[in-house]
Write a protein that holds these residues in place. Structure first.
Motif, PDB file in Angstrom:
ATOM      1  N   HIS A  97     -14.265   0.049  -1.723  1.00  0.00           N
ATOM      2  CA  HIS A  97     -15.244   0.851  -0.688  1.00  0.00           C
ATOM      3  C   HIS A  97     -16.262   0.213  -0.162  1.00  0.00           C
ATOM      4  O   HIS A  97     -16.954   0.897   0.848  1.00  0.00           O
ATOM      5  CB  HIS A  97     -15.563   2.191  -1.345  1.00  0.00           C
ATOM      6  CG  HIS A  97     -14.676   3.086  -2.111  1.00  0.00           C
ATOM      7  ND1 HIS A  97     -13.522   3.251  -1.228  1.00  0.00           N
ATOM      8  CD2 HIS A  97     -14.390   3.555  -3.329  1.00  0.00           C
ATOM      9  CE1 HIS A  97     -12.752   4.218  -2.063  1.00  0.00           C
ATOM     10  NE2 HIS A  97     -13.343   4.507  -3.476  1.00  0.00           N
ATOM     11  N   ARG A 118      -6.549  15.098   2.151  1.00  0.00           N
ATOM     12  CA  ARG A 118      -6.905  13.503   2.651  1.00  0.00           C
ATOM     13  C   ARG A 118      -7.870  12.833   1.898  1.00  0.00           C
ATOM     14  O   ARG A 118      -8.147  11.807   2.224  1.00  0.00           O
ATOM     15  CB  ARG A 118      -7.106  13.628   4.060  1.00  0.00           C
ATOM     16  CG  ARG A 118      -5.928  13.924   4.896  1.00  0.00           C
ATOM     17  CD  ARG A 118      -5.841  13.749   6.646  1.00  0.00           C
ATOM     18  NE  ARG A 118      -7.454  13.859   6.933  1.00  0.00           N
ATOM     19  CZ  ARG A 118      -8.023  14.294   8.006  1.00  0.00           C
ATOM     20  NH1 ARG A 118      -7.183  15.177   8.662  1.00  0.00           N
ATOM     21  NH2 ARG A 118      -9.246  14.153   8.177  1.00  0.00           N
ATOM     22  N   CYS A 165      -7.803   9.175   3.346  1.00  0.00           N
ATOM     23  CA  CYS A 165      -6.756   8.279   3.271  1.00  0.00           C
ATOM     24  C   CYS A 165      -5.967   7.893   4.794  1.00  0.00           C
ATOM     25  O   CYS A 165      -5.621   6.928   4.947  1.00  0.00           O
ATOM     26  CB  CYS A 165      -5.491   8.814   2.433  1.00  0.00           C
ATOM     27  SG  CYS A 165      -5.976   8.957   0.664  1.00  0.00           S
ATOM     28  N   HIS A 166      -5.943   9.106   5.556  1.00  0.00           N
ATOM     29  CA  HIS A 166      -5.403   8.804   6.874  1.00  0.00           C
ATOM     30  C   HIS A 166      -5.988   7.775   7.786  1.00  0.00           C
ATOM     31  O   HIS A 166      -5.661   6.996   8.613  1.00  0.00           O
ATOM     32  CB  HIS A 166      -5.133   9.887   7.301  1.00  0.00           C
ATOM     33  CG  HIS A 166      -3.958  10.835   7.010  1.00  0.00           C
ATOM     34  ND1 HIS A 166      -2.880  11.237   7.936  1.00  0.00           N
ATOM     35  CD2 HIS A 166      -3.558  11.003   5.857  1.00  0.00           C
ATOM     36  CE1 HIS A 166      -2.015  11.899   7.166  1.00  0.00           C
ATOM     37  NE2 HIS A 166      -2.450  11.683   5.785  1.00  0.00           N
ATOM     38  N   ARG A 202      -8.116   5.468   6.790  1.00  0.00           N
ATOM     39  CA  ARG A 202      -7.958   4.295   6.173  1.00  0.00           C
ATOM     40  C   ARG A 202      -6.724   3.499   6.888  1.00  0.00           C
ATOM     41  O   ARG A 202      -6.700   2.446   7.180  1.00  0.00           O
ATOM     42  CB  ARG A 202      -7.946   4.221   4.811  1.00  0.00           C
ATOM     43  CG  ARG A 202      -9.335   4.327   3.892  1.00  0.00           C
ATOM     44  CD  ARG A 202      -9.197   3.269   2.809  1.00  0.00           C
ATOM     45  NE  ARG A 202      -8.733   4.174   1.705  1.00  0.00           N
ATOM     46  CZ  ARG A 202      -9.324   4.893   0.928  1.00  0.00           C
ATOM     47  NH1 ARG A 202     -10.703   5.110   0.899  1.00  0.00           N
ATOM     48  NH2 ARG A 202      -8.641   5.633  -0.219  1.00  0.00           N
ATOM     49  N   ALA A 203      -5.652   4.311   6.823  1.00  0.00           N
ATOM     50  CA  ALA A 203      -4.511   3.874   7.251  1.00  0.00           C
ATOM     51  C   ALA A 203      -4.605   3.377   8.783  1.00  0.00           C
ATOM     52  O   ALA A 203      -4.052   2.300   9.125  1.00  0.00           O
ATOM     53  CB  ALA A 203      -3.312   4.950   7.094  1.00  0.00           C
ATOM     54  N   SER A 214      -6.382   0.212   9.064  1.00  0.00           N
ATOM     55  CA  SER A 214      -5.660  -1.248   8.582  1.00  0.00           C
ATOM     56  C   SER A 214      -4.749  -1.295   9.814  1.00  0.00           C
ATOM     57  O   SER A 214      -4.341  -2.556   9.987  1.00  0.00           O
ATOM     58  CB  SER A 214      -4.919  -0.711   7.369  1.00  0.00           C
ATOM     59  OG  SER A 214      -3.697  -0.254   7.422  1.00  0.00           O
ATOM     60  N   ARG A 215      -4.243  -0.385  10.241  1.00  0.00           N
ATOM     61  CA  ARG A 215      -3.344  -0.640  11.545  1.00  0.00           C
ATOM     62  C   ARG A 215      -3.810  -1.162  12.750  1.00  0.00           C
ATOM     63  O   ARG A 215      -3.161  -2.089  13.439  1.00  0.00           O
ATOM     64  CB  ARG A 215      -2.560   0.765  11.769  1.00  0.00           C
ATOM     65  CG  ARG A 215      -1.374   0.606  12.648  1.00  0.00           C
ATOM     66  CD  ARG A 215      -0.419   1.854  12.713  1.00  0.00           C
ATOM     67  NE  ARG A 215      -1.116   2.996  13.569  1.00  0.00           N
ATOM     68  CZ  ARG A 215      -1.514   4.415  13.155  1.00  0.00           C
ATOM     69  NH1 ARG A 215      -1.366   4.633  11.838  1.00  0.00           N
ATOM     70  NH2 ARG A 215      -1.902   4.998  13.914  1.00  0.00           N
ATOM     71  N   GLY A 220      -6.355  -4.537  11.037  1.00  0.00           N
ATOM     72  CA  GLY A 220      -6.350  -5.445   9.805  1.00  0.00           C
ATOM     73  C   GLY A 220      -6.783  -4.973   8.856  1.00  0.00           C
ATOM     74  O   GLY A 220      -6.466  -5.159   7.481  1.00  0.00           O
ATOM     75  N   GLY A 221      -7.714  -4.167   8.806  1.00  0.00           N
ATOM     76  CA  GLY A 221      -8.113  -3.238   7.764  1.00  0.00           C
ATOM     77  C   GLY A 221      -8.649  -4.142   6.538  1.00  0.00           C
ATOM     78  O   GLY A 221      -8.730  -5.147   6.507  1.00  0.00           O
ATOM     79  N   ARG A 222      -9.191  -3.296   5.431  1.00  0.00           N
ATOM     80  CA  ARG A 222      -9.369  -3.624   4.236  1.00  0.00           C
ATOM     81  C   ARG A 222      -8.801  -2.596   3.041  1.00  0.00           C
ATOM     82  O   ARG A 222      -8.526  -1.735   3.191  1.00  0.00           O
ATOM     83  CB  ARG A 222     -11.010  -3.660   4.273  1.00  0.00           C
ATOM     84  CG  ARG A 222     -11.632  -4.781   4.973  1.00  0.00           C
ATOM     85  CD  ARG A 222     -13.043  -4.399   5.054  1.00  0.00           C
ATOM     86  NE  ARG A 222     -13.792  -5.073   6.253  1.00  0.00           N
ATOM     87  CZ  ARG A 222     -14.789  -5.936   5.838  1.00  0.00           C
ATOM     88  NH1 ARG A 222     -15.132  -6.393   4.886  1.00  0.00           N
ATOM     89  NH2 ARG A 222     -15.227  -6.640   7.005  1.00  0.00           N
ATOM     90  N   PRO A 223      -8.771  -3.491   2.017  1.00  0.00           N
ATOM     91  CA  PRO A 223      -7.930  -2.562   1.003  1.00  0.00           C
ATOM     92  C   PRO A 223      -8.997  -1.453   0.612  1.00  0.00           C
ATOM     93  O   PRO A 223     -10.156  -1.555   0.673  1.00  0.00           O
ATOM     94  CB  PRO A 223      -7.994  -3.436  -0.295  1.00  0.00           C
ATOM     95  CG  PRO A 223      -9.137  -4.667   0.051  1.00  0.00           C
ATOM     96  CD  PRO A 223      -9.013  -4.613   1.377  1.00  0.00           C
TER      97      PRO A 223
END
Lengths: 279, 279
Positions: free
Chosen positions: A2, A185, A265-266, A268-269, A272-273, A276-279
C-alpha cells in the motif's frame, strides 16, 4: 504494497500534525477527505499472534492494513513520520477488560512489548458511495451509524471470540445492486454487505434499538443494508481481558497517507494497466 | 469468514484423501478443479509474528488465507478434517535455510510450537481467466509458468526481506483490459497484475531466461503480464534462515474446501444481495 501512494506532505499529514498538537481533539470524519482512515488496536506482543489469527479468520470484520514492529508506534506502510501514540485525537485504554482512561495521547502507556494493529474503516466505502451519488443516510442526518450485535459468531482464535457486530445503512431498493458492487471493490475496508433486508436473519429484533450509535428512520422504499463493523474487534478484545489494550475512541480514527481509491481493486487494476503499476 | 462454502464431503476432500494415502504424489494442478488451492509455509511460533507482519505489509505477494493455532496442523477455516502434515503430496523441509528433505508427509517433523500459514494461489485467477475464455499459455503449452526475480524489494519485517518474484503470462493486447479486471476480483489470490508490458521496468533483462519455471514464446501481438508470485515468501523465508521451515514442494499445493468463486469479490457481493449472504 500500500506504500504506493505514501507522500511526505499532504492533507493527511497536516491533519495528523493538528491532532498531535491538540488543535483537533474531536472525531476525524471529514478531516483530510481524500484519505483512508483506520481502526487502531494496541496489544502486548504476547496477545498479538492470536489476535492476528482472529483477523485472518474474520477478514471482512478485521481487514488487516498494518502491524507495527514490536515496540514501534510507527506504521511506516500507512503514513510517513506518523506516531500512533499522539496522532489520534482520543484513545480508550483498557486494563483487564475495563476502560481505565480516555486520553488524547498514550505516550505514558506505551511499552517496548506493544504491537499496534491497524484495520480498515468504513469511511472509505462511504466515500466511494457518496462519490457515486449514493450518500449514506446517517451522514445526511448528522447521526452516528447504527450498530447491532448479531447472533452470528466470529471464527474464534485463542481468547478472542464473540458475536459479529454489523453497521446498518438504508438504501432505496433500486440502488442495492450498485451499493453492493461499489462496496465490494474495497475488501480491505469491510467490502460487500454481509446481508441485505430482513434484520431477523442476523438475529436483530428491533432496528430502532441499535446496540451502539443512533437509530435511523427508513423511508417506505428503503431496505436496510448491513456491513461487518470495526466495533467487532474492540468488543472481542475487551471480552478477552488482556492485561492491556488500547483502541481509538469511537470515531477518532487514525488518518493514513493512502488515498481511498488506492484500496479500490478496480482502480488498482486500471493503474497497473496504464502505468506499469505496483503490487 | 471464508467458511461459508466449507462442506464435509466434496471433490476436494476426495483429493486430499487420495493424497493422504499416497495414491496421488504429483502436482495438484487439475485435481478437484472447482476448488481453490493454497501455498503452505510452516514456521516455529517464534518466527510467526514477524512473518505475518511481512504478509500484511505485502498483501499482493502473500495473501493470508489461514493461520493455524500453534501446534495444530488443522486449517479449520479452509477445509474440514484436513491435516496439513499429510494432505499435501510433497513438502520441502529447510533447516537454517538449507533444504534437508522433500518428503511426502511431515509427521516426523511436526512439533508443538509450529504454526502453519496458508497463502492464496494463482490457480484461482487462472481458473477465472479460463472460465472467461482467456486460457493461460503455459497450461496450453504444458509448461510451468515462468517466474522472475525483480529489482523491486518487498516491504521487510524482522528477518524477512528480499526482492519481489513475479510470474508472467502472455496475452494479446486486446485482452489486457479483461485480464486485469478479472484477476482484480481475486485480491486474496494475488489480484490484479503488478505490471503489464516492458519487462525492464521490473529489472527483468531477458524474458527467455526465467529464474524459475519454463520460458514461454510470445506471439507477435502478445504482451507479457506480470503478477505477484507465491514463490516470493518461500525465497524470503529461506533468506531469513529460521531453524526450521517447511513449504509445499513447487506445484504440490494444499487443496481447500472453498470454491474458486468464493474468493471473487463480485460473486460475494451478488450472493449477499440475493440471499442475505455471509461476511
Amino acid at each position: 504494497m500500500h506504500t504506493a501512494t505514501v507522500r511526505a506532505d499532504n492533507d493527511a499529514a497536516d491533519a495528523r500534525r493538528g491532532i498531535r498538537s491538540c488543535l483537533h481533539t474531536g472525531p476525524t470524519r471529514g478531516l483530510a477527505p481524500g484519505f483512508a482512515q483506520a481502526n487502531l488496536v494496541v496489544l502486548p506482543q504476547a496477545d498479538a499472534l492470536d489476535f492476528l489469527r482472529f483477523c485472518v479468520r474474520n477478514p471482512g470484520l478485521c481487514p488487516l492494513l498494518e502491524v507495527t514492529d514490536t515496540g514501534s508506534p510507527h506504521p511506516h506502510g500507512l503514513a510517513g513520520g506518523a506516531d500512533l501514540r499522539t496522532d489520534l485525537p482520543r484513545y480508550r485504554v483498557f486494563r483487564d477488560g475495563r476502560c481505565v482512561d480516555e486520553p488524547t495521547d498514550i505516550r505514558k502507556y506505551w511499552r517496548s512489548d506493544l504491537v499496534a494493529i491497524l484495520l480498515g474503516c468504513s469511511f472509505t466505502f462511504e466515500w466511494a458511495l457518496a462519490s457515486a451519488g449514493l450518500p449514506v443516510a446517517h451522514q445526511d442526518q448528522r447521526k452516528n451509524v447504527p450498530m447491532y450485535v448479531t447472533d452470528r459468531l466470529c471464527v474464534s482464535a485463542g481468547p478472542f471470540h464473540g458475536p459479529m457486530v454489523v453497521s446498518m445503512r438504508p438504501f432505496p431498493q433500486h440502488d442495492i445492486a450498485r451499493v453492493t458492487e461499489i462496496t465490494a471493490r474495497f475488501p480491505a475496508m469491510h467490502g460487500a454487505p454481509v446481508h441485505v433486508g430482513d434484520p431477523s436473519v442476523l438475529g436483530i429484533a428491533d432496528l430502532d434499538a441499535p446496540d451502539f450509535g443512533d437509530p435511523l428512520s427508513l423511508g417506505a422504499d428503503e431496505v436496510p443494508v448491513f456491513w461487518a463493523c470495526g466495533v467487532t474487534p474492540q468488543a472481542v478484545v475487551q471480552n478477552a481481558c488482556p492485561s492491556l489494550a488500547i483502541f481509538h475512541a469511537p470515531g477518532h480514527m487514525f488518518i493514513t497517507d493512502l488515498s481511498h481509491d488506492s484500496f479500490d481493486c478496480h482502480a488498482r487494476a486500471t493503474r497497473s494497466r496504464q502505468s506499469g503499476g505496483r503490487p
